[in-house]
Design a protein around this motif. Structure first.
Motif, PDB file in Angstrom:
ATOM      1  N   GLU A 122      32.318  46.970  53.370  1.00  0.00           N
ATOM      2  CA  GLU A 122      33.155  47.334  52.599  1.00  0.00           C
ATOM      3  C   GLU A 122      34.061  46.111  52.242  1.00  0.00           C
ATOM      4  N   GLN A 123      34.557  45.551  53.322  1.00  0.00           N
ATOM      5  CA  GLN A 123      35.496  44.250  53.264  1.00  0.00           C
ATOM      6  C   GLN A 123      34.584  43.048  52.171  1.00  0.00           C
ATOM      7  N   ASN A 128      34.109  41.675  44.506  1.00  0.00           N
ATOM      8  CA  ASN A 128      34.761  42.403  43.610  1.00  0.00           C
ATOM      9  C   ASN A 128      35.936  41.476  43.160  1.00  0.00           C
ATOM     10  N   PHE A 129      36.748  41.011  44.143  1.00  0.00           N
ATOM     11  CA  PHE A 129      37.997  40.399  43.400  1.00  0.00           C
ATOM     12  C   PHE A 129      37.494  39.086  42.875  1.00  0.00           C
ATOM     13  N   THR A 156      44.411  45.724  44.195  1.00  0.00           N
ATOM     14  CA  THR A 156      43.444  46.799  43.913  1.00  0.00           C
ATOM     15  C   THR A 156      42.216  46.116  44.986  1.00  0.00           C
ATOM     16  N   PHE A 157      42.070  44.829  45.378  1.00  0.00           N
ATOM     17  CA  PHE A 157      40.976  44.221  45.945  1.00  0.00           C
ATOM     18  C   PHE A 157      41.515  43.522  47.307  1.00  0.00           C
ATOM     19  N   PRO A 158      42.009  44.234  48.300  1.00  0.00           N
ATOM     20  CA  PRO A 158      42.598  43.449  49.323  1.00  0.00           C
ATOM     21  C   PRO A 158      41.331  42.375  50.145  1.00  0.00           C
ATOM     22  N   THR A 159      41.602  41.482  50.047  1.00  0.00           N
ATOM     23  CA  THR A 159      40.527  40.456  50.830  1.00  0.00           C
ATOM     24  C   THR A 159      41.337  39.237  51.681  1.00  0.00           C
ATOM     25  N   PHE A 160      40.508  38.635  52.432  1.00  0.00           N
ATOM     26  CA  PHE A 160      40.862  37.468  52.932  1.00  0.00           C
ATOM     27  C   PHE A 160      41.421  36.458  51.857  1.00  0.00           C
ATOM     28  N   ILE A 161      40.646  36.235  50.801  1.00  0.00           N
ATOM     29  CA  ILE A 161      40.920  35.321  49.771  1.00  0.00           C
ATOM     30  C   ILE A 161      42.283  35.643  49.277  1.00  0.00           C
ATOM     31  N   SER A 162      42.506  36.923  48.662  1.00  0.00           N
ATOM     32  CA  SER A 162      43.780  37.383  47.983  1.00  0.00           C
ATOM     33  C   SER A 162      44.937  37.111  48.844  1.00  0.00           C
ATOM     34  N   GLN A 163      44.824  37.256  50.332  1.00  0.00           N
ATOM     35  CA  GLN A 163      45.800  36.971  51.180  1.00  0.00           C
ATOM     36  C   GLN A 163      46.454  35.714  51.175  1.00  0.00           C
ATOM     37  N   ILE A 164      45.568  34.657  50.991  1.00  0.00           N
ATOM     38  CA  ILE A 164      46.083  33.200  51.030  1.00  0.00           C
ATOM     39  C   ILE A 164      46.283  32.735  49.712  1.00  0.00           C
ATOM     40  N   LEU A 165      46.222  33.306  48.452  1.00  0.00           N
ATOM     41  CA  LEU A 165      46.396  32.922  47.368  1.00  0.00           C
ATOM     42  C   LEU A 165      48.133  33.286  46.938  1.00  0.00           C
TER      43      LEU A 165
END
Length: 70
Positions: free
Chosen positions: A22-23, A29-30, A61-70
């Motif tokens: 899922e992650q 998706n992100f 909408t798409f909580p990810t590792f990538i979005s957390q560092i942006l």
């Protein structure tokens, strides 16, 4: 020069090594949403302000590792 011998080959699992399907799907998706949004910006379909607002929504909408560092 000092040499250190490593005697243990076991490693502790990290958060990255325990990523779920899922992650991983959220990551994908992100990245797709980011690419689409950037394409819309480059083609003049949205303004830079709209781009920033959409990307903020994408990170929610798409909580990810990538979005957390942006």
């Amino acid at each position: 020069m000092q040499v250190t011998e490593v005697t243990s080959t076991t490693t502790q699992p990290t958060a990255l090594s325990q990523i779920t399907h899922e992650q991983l799907q959220h990551e994908f998706n992100f990245l797709r949403a980011e690419h689409l949004t950037k394409t819309m910006l480059n083609r003049g379909l949205i303004t830079p302000d709209e781009y920033r607002l959409i990307m903020i929504e994408n990170t929610v909408t798409f909580p990810t590792f990538i979005s957390q560092i942006l």
